[in-house]
Design a protein around this motif. Structure first.
Motif, PDB file in Angstrom:
ATOM      1  N   ASN A 170      -1.252   2.110  -3.747  1.00  0.00           N
ATOM      2  CA  ASN A 170      -2.555   1.504  -3.503  1.00  0.00           C
ATOM      3  C   ASN A 170      -3.594   2.161  -4.387  1.00  0.00           C
ATOM      4  OD1 ASN A 170      -4.560  -0.048  -2.279  1.00  0.00           O
ATOM      5  ND2 ASN A 170      -4.933   1.472  -0.699  1.00  0.00           N
ATOM      6  N   GLU A 223      -1.152   7.030  -2.910  1.00  0.00           N
ATOM      7  CA  GLU A 223      -1.147   6.459  -1.571  1.00  0.00           C
ATOM      8  C   GLU A 223      -0.541   5.055  -1.628  1.00  0.00           C
ATOM      9  OE1 GLU A 223      -5.192   6.580  -0.264  1.00  0.00           O
ATOM     10  OE2 GLU A 223      -5.262   8.772  -0.214  1.00  0.00           O
ATOM     11  N   TYR A 224       0.291   4.727  -0.646  1.00  0.00           N
ATOM     12  CA  TYR A 224       1.045   3.473  -0.660  1.00  0.00           C
ATOM     13  C   TYR A 224       0.652   2.527   0.473  1.00  0.00           C
ATOM     14  CZ  TYR A 224       4.080   5.425  -4.250  1.00  0.00           C
ATOM     15  OH  TYR A 224       4.557   5.940  -5.430  1.00  0.00           O
ATOM     16  N   ASN A 225      -0.532   2.683   1.025  1.00  0.00           N
ATOM     17  CA  ASN A 225      -0.959   1.869   2.163  1.00  0.00           C
ATOM     18  C   ASN A 225      -1.490   0.511   1.703  1.00  0.00           C
ATOM     19  OD1 ASN A 225      -3.108   3.443   1.022  1.00  0.00           O
ATOM     20  ND2 ASN A 225      -4.410   2.868   2.736  1.00  0.00           N
ATOM     21  N   THR A 226      -0.583  -0.321   1.210  1.00  0.00           N
ATOM     22  CA  THR A 226      -0.966  -1.653   0.750  1.00  0.00           C
ATOM     23  C   THR A 226       0.199  -2.611   0.904  1.00  0.00           C
ATOM     24  OG1 THR A 226      -1.580  -2.966  -1.172  1.00  0.00           O
ATOM     25  CG2 THR A 226      -0.427  -0.924  -1.618  1.00  0.00           C
ATOM     26  N   TYR A 238       5.008   0.857   7.307  1.00  0.00           N
ATOM     27  CA  TYR A 238       3.872   0.153   7.916  1.00  0.00           C
ATOM     28  C   TYR A 238       4.276  -1.199   8.505  1.00  0.00           C
ATOM     29  CZ  TYR A 238       1.399   3.707   5.237  1.00  0.00           C
ATOM     30  OH  TYR A 238       0.976   4.900   4.706  1.00  0.00           O
ATOM     31  N   ILE A 282      -4.014   1.621  10.193  1.00  0.00           N
ATOM     32  CA  ILE A 282      -3.736   1.423   8.769  1.00  0.00           C
ATOM     33  C   ILE A 282      -4.301   0.075   8.331  1.00  0.00           C
ATOM     34  CG2 ILE A 282      -1.958   1.220   7.005  1.00  0.00           C
ATOM     35  CD1 ILE A 282      -2.180   4.011   8.135  1.00  0.00           C
ATOM     36  N   GLN A 283      -4.996   0.077   7.195  1.00  0.00           N
ATOM     37  CA  GLN A 283      -5.508  -1.145   6.589  1.00  0.00           C
ATOM     38  C   GLN A 283      -4.645  -1.461   5.379  1.00  0.00           C
ATOM     39  OE1 GLN A 283      -6.522   1.929   6.268  1.00  0.00           O
ATOM     40  NE2 GLN A 283      -8.413   2.164   5.100  1.00  0.00           N
ATOM     41  N   LEU A 284      -4.053  -2.637   5.343  1.00  0.00           N
ATOM     42  CA  LEU A 284      -3.044  -2.950   4.334  1.00  0.00           C
ATOM     43  C   LEU A 284      -3.474  -3.996   3.322  1.00  0.00           C
ATOM     44  CD1 LEU A 284       0.195  -3.051   6.540  1.00  0.00           C
ATOM     45  CD2 LEU A 284      -0.530  -1.232   4.998  1.00  0.00           C
ATOM     46  N   ASP A 334     -10.091  -3.783   3.476  1.00  0.00           N
ATOM     47  CA  ASP A 334      -9.530  -2.495   3.877  1.00  0.00           C
ATOM     48  C   ASP A 334     -10.545  -1.487   4.390  1.00  0.00           C
ATOM     49  OD1 ASP A 334     -10.833  -2.120   1.497  1.00  0.00           O
ATOM     50  OD2 ASP A 334      -9.170  -1.170   0.450  1.00  0.00           O
ATOM     51  N   HIS A 359      -3.548  -7.410  11.073  1.00  0.00           N
ATOM     52  CA  HIS A 359      -2.134  -7.158  11.306  1.00  0.00           C
ATOM     53  C   HIS A 359      -1.457  -8.451  11.762  1.00  0.00           C
ATOM     54  CE1 HIS A 359      -3.120  -2.631  12.128  1.00  0.00           C
ATOM     55  NE2 HIS A 359      -3.235  -2.982  10.858  1.00  0.00           N
TER      56      HIS A 359
END
Length: 705
Positions: free
Chosen positions: A400, A410-413, A457, A475-477, A481, A493
């Motif tokens: 992300n 960071e991989y929150n996507t 996630y 978590i915001q994906l 975001d 979600h």
């Protein structure tokens, strides 16, 4: 008067006139930006005051494209005329509201010459001082060049004036501020025209260099309580102390140039500070202008147009360049110096999401790549960026964002990886570079497999309908975001509409690519058909005449979010296969009626109870409104794509885009901001220069031809 015109160097001039420059409150709201291809930059308000802690003449990227460090915030100028009258042409704002000095009284106009910013000060009726600022491409070095034009009044006894430069120095991360102390003095070593400055023995060293005809006078004191009004409006620390190490003075006659070089480089050309100093700086300017001309020539060839016919396209090409920066492989070459430089090869590029505070984000890079790189002919750099991001894939996702410093990506996507498939598809359509597809295909296969079996996630495919879902507490994906503490403002979600449009397009591309590479395409065909079969059934909201924003909210089957948002546009902008022509037309009309404004699209219907009519304010206010009404200018891109699908009419495109073009003069001259207030007059907000805002405007502007 604001103007856009062609200069002699075959770039394009953009000018802000006296009407703005002489109105200090208006001019304090305008900013300028120049960059160096590393993530470093120089920026300030039009009148010279630093209205943000992020402003500076030398904001160096010490580990490109991150670790931005503010070294020199600004330079104030004092001009002493032959009979002794001194004109102070700088501007500083202090905590008590004082503006001192008041140099805006002399500022006649500010012009972007290509991407060199030029300030013109009318010293007398016959005498003008021009101040040009640019950065060396690939170096943490800023040039400030002064040129005296006109004639000195015949009544004066001398033929020269004295120019004194007053630099203000710091040494801090660009996200922070400095508090001075009476017993704290910077370490300053000066050799007449060359100052070496550091905040203390452990701080980085930087240089302030002028030619040999200069007198340096040591000072060594603090300017207290400098006010940053933009930071105050954003609920951030709004006061800072800056250090004044000393002043440079020299005599100037009409036609003469005098330049100061500000640099954080470890090695510098020997001409700097010598008798050849001014020639070296002029050569740097010529080199810089040549590079801009080359960018325009490449873009000309790419679009089969002439920049001489379209100053808007030329300005957008120049603005696009500011976001394309190096992300070197430091395992191969560490450090930055003038002699060896950085590996600025095309295969080590990334995209800065926005200035002044963003670094490179996966989502932003993939969305911006078609406009910034493909529309400008920068194919090798696009190739390198795609390969670089794919190499960071982990558990089926690309990063992300890359934080500052040495922190892990960071991989929150959920969408950045899917946007990469779209960017690859656009790249291949333009270049036919099938060798890249062959290189990336094993990674792409693995990415699809991770999505099918499920990854972090709770991202995965619902076998019942083939749609992609995702979501985890806190978590915001998606691109919406915003998060305040533990509060995710728009969690979304479930199965978001644009995510599944992207998922369908990724599967479509994989099916086509597998056939081309003579490998099994059946799995992608089955998945794509399943998504296509269920998409409209699940997302179409007949009563409203548009698409649900999220279906199966929080994993609850049949629980749908009917919030009217612009995300649904991607279901028609990315492909024409998911909706009927009637559905596309109804959706477009609904979006037009409720979300479209002259400078972009609102992120939420104003009639929604969650709509925020105001964005600017402290972090909580901003994040609460970020995707709950705030206008996003990049969304004009998918809107125009759908408009063309429905109406097939190019004649109206320029009228849709011109209000965005006018933004060149509104916030940061020559570029477009991140967002705007959702109600008239749609005040620019967020980052003053945003990659996908420029990218989508450029991409769509080319559709008008």
């Amino acid at each position: 008067m604001n103007t856009l015109q062609k200069p002699t160097v075959n770039a394009w001039h953009l000018q802000v006139g006296k009407q703005v420059c002489s109105n200090v409150q208006v001019a304090l709201d305008r900013e300028w930006l120049v960059t160096n291809g590393l993530g470093g930059y120089a920026s300030g308000s039009l009148v010279g005051a630093t209205t943000r802690s992020y402003h500076g003449l030398l904001v160096a990227s010490l580990h490109p494209p991150v670790e931005r460090t503010v070294f020199v915030t600004k330079i104030d100028e004092e001009v002493t005329l032959p009979k002794g009258r001194t004109l102070k042409i700088g501007v500083n704002e202090y905590q008590d509201g004082t503006l001192e000095p008041q140099g805006y009284n002399y500022l006649d106009n500010v012009t972007l010459e290509g991407d060199v910013v030029c300030f013109s000060y009318a010293l007398t009726a016959l005498l003008v001082l021009e101040k040009r600022v640019w950065m060396e491409y690939g170096r943490n070095t800023t040039y400030v060049q002064y040129t005296l034009r006109g004639t000195i009044d015949n009544d004066d006894d001398a033929s020269f004036l004295t120019l004194t430069l007053v630099p203000f120095c710091l040494s801090r991360d660009y996200h922070s501020t400095t508090r001075g102390a009476e017993d704290w003095h910077f370490i300053v070593e000066n050799q007449r025209s060359h100052c070496q400055v550091r905040a203390d023995a452990t701080s980085p060293l930087y240089h302030l260099i002028m030619g040999t005809n200069v007198t340096y006078n040591r000072a060594g004191y603090w300017y207290w309580h400098v006010h940053h009004r933009r930071d105050g409006e954003r609920g951030l620390p709004e006061e800072e102390d800056v250090y004044q190490p000393g002043t440079f003075s020299l005599q100037m006659t009409p036609g003469m140039r005098a330049s100061i070089v500000l640099s954080a480089e470890t090695a510098l050309p020997t001409d700097f500070g010598s008798s050849a100093h001014e020639d070296a700086v002029q050569q740097a300017l010529t080199r810089h202008q040549r590079r801009i001309r080359q960018l325009l020539i490449v873009a000309d060839r790419t679009t089969n147009t002439l920049q001489t016919d379209d100053p808007v396209q030329a300005r957008l090409v120049i603005a696009a360049d500011q976001f394309i920066v190096a992300r070197p492989d430091y395992s191969l070459k560490d450090g930055v110096n003038w002699t060896t430089g950085l590996p600025l090869s095309p295969n080590r590029k990334t995209i800065i999401a926005g200035y002044p505070w963003f670094t490179d984000w996966g989502r932003d890079s993939m969305i911006a790549l078609p406009g910034l790189m493909l529309s400008t002919g920068r194919y090798s750099e696009a190739r390198g960026l795609l390969k670089a991001f794919a190499s960071f894939a982990r558990d089926g996702l690309i990063p992300n964002r890359f934080p500052d410093g040495s922190k892990e990506p960071e991989y929150n996507t959920i969408d950045a990886t899917l946007w990469m498939f779209h960017a690859i598809d656009r790249y291949l359509n333009v270049t036919n570079d099938w060798s890249l597809l062959k290189d990336l295909f094993p990674t792409l296969v693995e990415i699809i497999q991770w999505h099918v079996r499920g990854t972090i996630y709770n991202i995965g495919v619902d076998p019942a309908d083939g749609l992609l879902y995702g979501g985890a507490p806190g978590i915001q994906l998606t691109w919406m975001d915003a998060k305040v503490g533990d509060w995710v403002v728009t969690p979304r979600h479930g199965k978001p509409v644009e995510i599944n449009a992207l998922w369908y397009c990724a599967l479509t591309s994989m099916e086509s690519w597998a056939v081309r590479l003579s490998t099994d395409a059946s799995q992608y065909s089955v998945l794509r058909s399943q998504v296509g079969k269920h998409f409209a059934k699940r997302f179409w909201y007949e009563e409203g005449g548009y698409l649900y924003d999220v279906v199966d909210v929080e994993g609850v089957a049949g629980k749908n979010d009917s919030s009217l948002r612009p995300n649904q546009l991607f279901a028609a902008s990315l492909t024409h296969e998911l909706l009927s022509e009637e559905q596309m037309a109804r959706m477009l009309q609904t979006v037009t009626d409720h979300l479209l404004v002259p400078v972009g699209l609102r992120s939420l219907d104003p009639t929604d109870s969650n709509y925020h009519s105001h964005f600017n304010g402290n972090p909580t206010i901003r994040d609460a409104a970020y995707h709950q009404g705030t206008v996003w200018q990049w969304l004009i891109g998918p809107y125009i794509d759908v408009y063309l699908r429905v109406h097939n009419d190019h004649s109206a495109l320029r009228s849709l885009l011109l209000p965005l073009v006018q933004r060149f003069w509104v916030a940061c001259i020559g570029t477009i901001s991140e967002v705007a207030e959702p109600e008239p007059p749609y005040t620019a907000a967020g980052c003053f220069a945003q990659a996908w805002s420029i990218s989508e405007l450029l991409r769509c502007w080319l559709l008008t031809k």
